[in-house]
Design an enzyme around this catalytic site. Sequence first.
Site, PDB file in Angstrom:
ATOM      1  N   ASN A   1       0.848  -1.192   0.000  1.00  0.00           N
ATOM      2  CA  ASN A   1       0.000   0.000   0.000  1.00  0.00           C
ATOM      3  C   ASN A   1       0.889   1.249   0.000  1.00  0.00           C
ATOM      4  O   ASN A   1       1.749   1.390   0.874  1.00  0.00           O
ATOM      5  CB  ASN A   1      -0.895  -0.054   1.253  1.00  0.00           C
ATOM      6  CG  ASN A   1      -1.820   1.135   1.365  1.00  0.00           C
ATOM      7  OD1 ASN A   1      -1.421   2.264   1.131  1.00  0.00           O
ATOM      8  ND2 ASN A   1      -3.056   0.894   1.741  1.00  0.00           N
TER       9      ASN A   1
ATOM     10  N   HIS B   1       0.861   6.060   2.050  1.00  0.00           N
ATOM     11  CA  HIS B   1       1.637   6.889   2.974  1.00  0.00           C
ATOM     12  C   HIS B   1       2.734   7.681   2.271  1.00  0.00           C
ATOM     13  O   HIS B   1       3.191   8.700   2.784  1.00  0.00           O
ATOM     14  CB  HIS B   1       2.190   6.034   4.114  1.00  0.00           C
ATOM     15  CG  HIS B   1       1.075   5.383   4.893  1.00  0.00           C
ATOM     16  ND1 HIS B   1       0.235   6.100   5.714  1.00  0.00           N
ATOM     17  CD2 HIS B   1       0.611   4.111   4.886  1.00  0.00           C
ATOM     18  CE1 HIS B   1      -0.677   5.282   6.215  1.00  0.00           C
ATOM     19  NE2 HIS B   1      -0.477   4.067   5.721  1.00  0.00           N
TER      20      HIS B   1
ATOM     21  N   HIS C   1      -5.695   3.697  -1.698  1.00  0.00           N
ATOM     22  CA  HIS C   1      -7.039   4.060  -1.235  1.00  0.00           C
ATOM     23  C   HIS C   1      -7.341   5.459  -1.757  1.00  0.00           C
ATOM     24  O   HIS C   1      -6.724   6.427  -1.310  1.00  0.00           O
ATOM     25  CB  HIS C   1      -7.068   4.025   0.301  1.00  0.00           C
ATOM     26  CG  HIS C   1      -8.417   4.263   0.891  1.00  0.00           C
ATOM     27  ND1 HIS C   1      -8.664   4.140   2.238  1.00  0.00           N
ATOM     28  CD2 HIS C   1      -9.607   4.598   0.326  1.00  0.00           C
ATOM     29  CE1 HIS C   1      -9.940   4.406   2.480  1.00  0.00           C
ATOM     30  NE2 HIS C   1     -10.528   4.707   1.327  1.00  0.00           N
TER      31      HIS C   1
ATOM     32  N   ARG D   1      -9.444   8.071  -1.344  1.00  0.00           N
ATOM     33  CA  ARG D   1     -10.458   8.506  -0.374  1.00  0.00           C
ATOM     34  C   ARG D   1     -11.326   9.597  -0.976  1.00  0.00           C
ATOM     35  O   ARG D   1     -10.889  10.347  -1.841  1.00  0.00           O
ATOM     36  CB  ARG D   1      -9.774   9.035   0.888  1.00  0.00           C
ATOM     37  CG  ARG D   1      -8.946   8.011   1.628  1.00  0.00           C
ATOM     38  CD  ARG D   1      -8.479   8.578   2.950  1.00  0.00           C
ATOM     39  NE  ARG D   1      -9.599   8.726   3.850  1.00  0.00           N
ATOM     40  CZ  ARG D   1      -9.944   7.845   4.789  1.00  0.00           C
ATOM     41  NH1 ARG D   1      -9.226   6.760   4.973  1.00  0.00           N
ATOM     42  NH2 ARG D   1     -10.989   8.061   5.556  1.00  0.00           N
TER      43      ARG D   1
ATOM     44  N   ARG E   1      -7.334  12.850   0.506  1.00  0.00           N
ATOM     45  CA  ARG E   1      -6.311  13.398   1.413  1.00  0.00           C
ATOM     46  C   ARG E   1      -4.896  12.921   1.102  1.00  0.00           C
ATOM     47  O   ARG E   1      -3.940  13.560   1.484  1.00  0.00           O
ATOM     48  CB  ARG E   1      -6.666  13.121   2.868  1.00  0.00           C
ATOM     49  CG  ARG E   1      -6.457  11.694   3.317  1.00  0.00           C
ATOM     50  CD  ARG E   1      -6.660  11.561   4.801  1.00  0.00           C
ATOM     51  NE  ARG E   1      -8.055  11.730   5.177  1.00  0.00           N
ATOM     52  CZ  ARG E   1      -8.639  11.091   6.189  1.00  0.00           C
ATOM     53  NH1 ARG E   1      -7.944  10.268   6.944  1.00  0.00           N
ATOM     54  NH2 ARG E   1      -9.904  11.279   6.481  1.00  0.00           N
TER      55      ARG E   1
ATOM     56  N   GLU F   1      -8.687   0.543  -3.150  1.00  0.00           N
ATOM     57  CA  GLU F   1      -9.579   0.583  -1.982  1.00  0.00           C
ATOM     58  C   GLU F   1     -10.464   1.802  -2.123  1.00  0.00           C
ATOM     59  O   GLU F   1      -9.978   2.897  -2.452  1.00  0.00           O
ATOM     60  CB  GLU F   1      -8.768   0.724  -0.693  1.00  0.00           C
ATOM     61  CG  GLU F   1      -7.977  -0.483  -0.326  1.00  0.00           C
ATOM     62  CD  GLU F   1      -7.133  -0.218   0.915  1.00  0.00           C
ATOM     63  OE1 GLU F   1      -7.244   0.866   1.517  1.00  0.00           O
ATOM     64  OE2 GLU F   1      -6.344  -1.098   1.249  1.00  0.00           O
TER      65      GLU F   1
ATOM     66  N   THR G   1     -18.144  -1.297  15.424  1.00  0.00           N
ATOM     67  CA  THR G   1     -17.278  -0.708  16.445  1.00  0.00           C
ATOM     68  C   THR G   1     -15.812  -1.043  16.177  1.00  0.00           C
ATOM     69  O   THR G   1     -14.929  -0.300  16.538  1.00  0.00           O
ATOM     70  CB  THR G   1     -17.675  -1.205  17.850  1.00  0.00           C
ATOM     71  OG1 THR G   1     -17.923  -2.594  17.759  1.00  0.00           O
ATOM     72  CG2 THR G   1     -18.890  -0.485  18.357  1.00  0.00           C
TER      73      THR G   1
ATOM     74  N   GLU H   1     -11.345  -9.328   2.768  1.00  0.00           N
ATOM     75  CA  GLU H   1     -10.078  -8.943   3.408  1.00  0.00           C
ATOM     76  C   GLU H   1     -10.375  -8.806   4.895  1.00  0.00           C
ATOM     77  O   GLU H   1     -11.193  -7.971   5.300  1.00  0.00           O
ATOM     78  CB  GLU H   1      -9.540  -7.626   2.825  1.00  0.00           C
ATOM     79  CG  GLU H   1      -8.253  -7.221   3.553  1.00  0.00           C
ATOM     80  CD  GLU H   1      -7.380  -6.252   2.780  1.00  0.00           C
ATOM     81  OE1 GLU H   1      -7.396  -6.272   1.529  1.00  0.00           O
ATOM     82  OE2 GLU H   1      -6.660  -5.479   3.437  1.00  0.00           O
TER      83      GLU H   1
ATOM     84  N   HIS I   1      -4.106  -4.451   7.670  1.00  0.00           N
ATOM     85  CA  HIS I   1      -4.240  -3.291   8.539  1.00  0.00           C
ATOM     86  C   HIS I   1      -3.396  -3.467   9.802  1.00  0.00           C
ATOM     87  O   HIS I   1      -3.638  -4.372  10.588  1.00  0.00           O
ATOM     88  CB  HIS I   1      -5.689  -2.973   8.937  1.00  0.00           C
ATOM     89  CG  HIS I   1      -5.781  -1.572   9.491  1.00  0.00           C
ATOM     90  ND1 HIS I   1      -5.965  -0.461   8.707  1.00  0.00           N
ATOM     91  CD2 HIS I   1      -5.623  -1.108  10.744  1.00  0.00           C
ATOM     92  CE1 HIS I   1      -5.950   0.615   9.463  1.00  0.00           C
ATOM     93  NE2 HIS I   1      -5.742   0.251  10.697  1.00  0.00           N
TER      94      HIS I   1
HETATM   95  N1  PXP Z   1      -6.028  -3.114   3.963  1.00  0.00           N
HETATM   96  C1  PXP Z   1      -6.975  -2.161   4.004  1.00  0.00           C
HETATM   97  C2  PXP Z   1      -8.349  -2.495   3.545  1.00  0.00           C
HETATM   98  C3  PXP Z   1      -6.680  -0.858   4.461  1.00  0.00           C
HETATM   99  O1  PXP Z   1      -7.641   0.084   4.497  1.00  0.00           O
HETATM  100  C4  PXP Z   1      -5.365  -0.561   4.849  1.00  0.00           C
HETATM  101  C5  PXP Z   1      -5.024   0.823   5.302  1.00  0.00           C
HETATM  102  O2  PXP Z   1      -5.111   1.706   4.247  1.00  0.00           O
HETATM  103  C6  PXP Z   1      -4.401  -1.580   4.752  1.00  0.00           C
HETATM  104  C7  PXP Z   1      -4.768  -2.858   4.334  1.00  0.00           C
HETATM  105  C8  PXP Z   1      -2.961  -1.339   5.095  1.00  0.00           C
HETATM  106  O3  PXP Z   1      -2.837  -0.952   6.435  1.00  0.00           O
HETATM  107  P1  PXP Z   1      -1.419  -0.491   6.983  1.00  0.00           P
HETATM  108  O4  PXP Z   1      -1.059   0.767   6.287  1.00  0.00           O
HETATM  109  O5  PXP Z   1      -1.676  -0.322   8.447  1.00  0.00           O
HETATM  110  O6  PXP Z   1      -0.441  -1.591   6.687  1.00  0.00           O
END
Ligand code: PXP
Length: 246
Positions: free
Chosen positions: A7, A10, A43, A45, A49, A70, A101, A151, A191
Amino acid sequence: MIKLGVNVDHVATIRQARGGRYPDPVAWALEAERAGADSITVHLREDRRHIQERDVIALLGMTQTRVNLEMAATPAMVAWALAHPPADCCLVPEKREELTTEGGLDVLGHGPRLAEIVQTLTQKGIQVSLFIDPWEQQIRAAHQCGARVVELHTGRYAETHDREQQAKELAQLQKAARWASELGMKVHAGHGLHYHNVVDVAAIDPIVELNIGHAIVSRAIFTGLTEAVTTMKRLIQTRSGGNNVS
Ligand code: PXP
């Protein structure tokens, strides 16, 4: 072999902090592929952002592997994905009311709407996954929606520092992966996974793909992108448990 989706959100977050052109998440993604990433996750969004539309369009044209988009389950995002179809789409919650939650998509509460979106995207040839908590009811609801992939949200496992609690969350992920696999679904997870906690999740047999971002981008600051990706890939493919690295 379990697959690693990297991913790159970042990287875009750092770029957007100054609103400039660098670091470029697309260039970073292409390097990640060269280092062994099996797919690139972004992602897009609704508030844009971090990842921008132009990033996804460039990735669709330039990546050698798969783009996993995503996105929120909204009409605007569905229209966007249909206009720029990726190989994979992962539907994720963005708004409070779509959350349980624990943070996965509430498939139980939004079944008919999600089923329609899954069908629309699938008809376009996109492989659709639903990002859900590792709960039996959510898995069954995802299956009823026609999703062929789930997922599993690993956040609760990843975020606890209590060993006993972590073992419980791992057991829940193991059960969830088995339930989904028994229903004939492909199982992904992600995640909050990092170099110290990933091995036990990668060892869960039905899981065929992990999507990881923050830990890889963070490690790359110190060790460089190639080391960060290859080390994560080696760890997840060990599948043996207990061999996390520092
Ligand atoms: N999978 C999904 C569906 C996510 O939303 C995210 C965060 O964007 C990730 C995986 C990756 O999470 P992380 O950046 O904490 O490794």
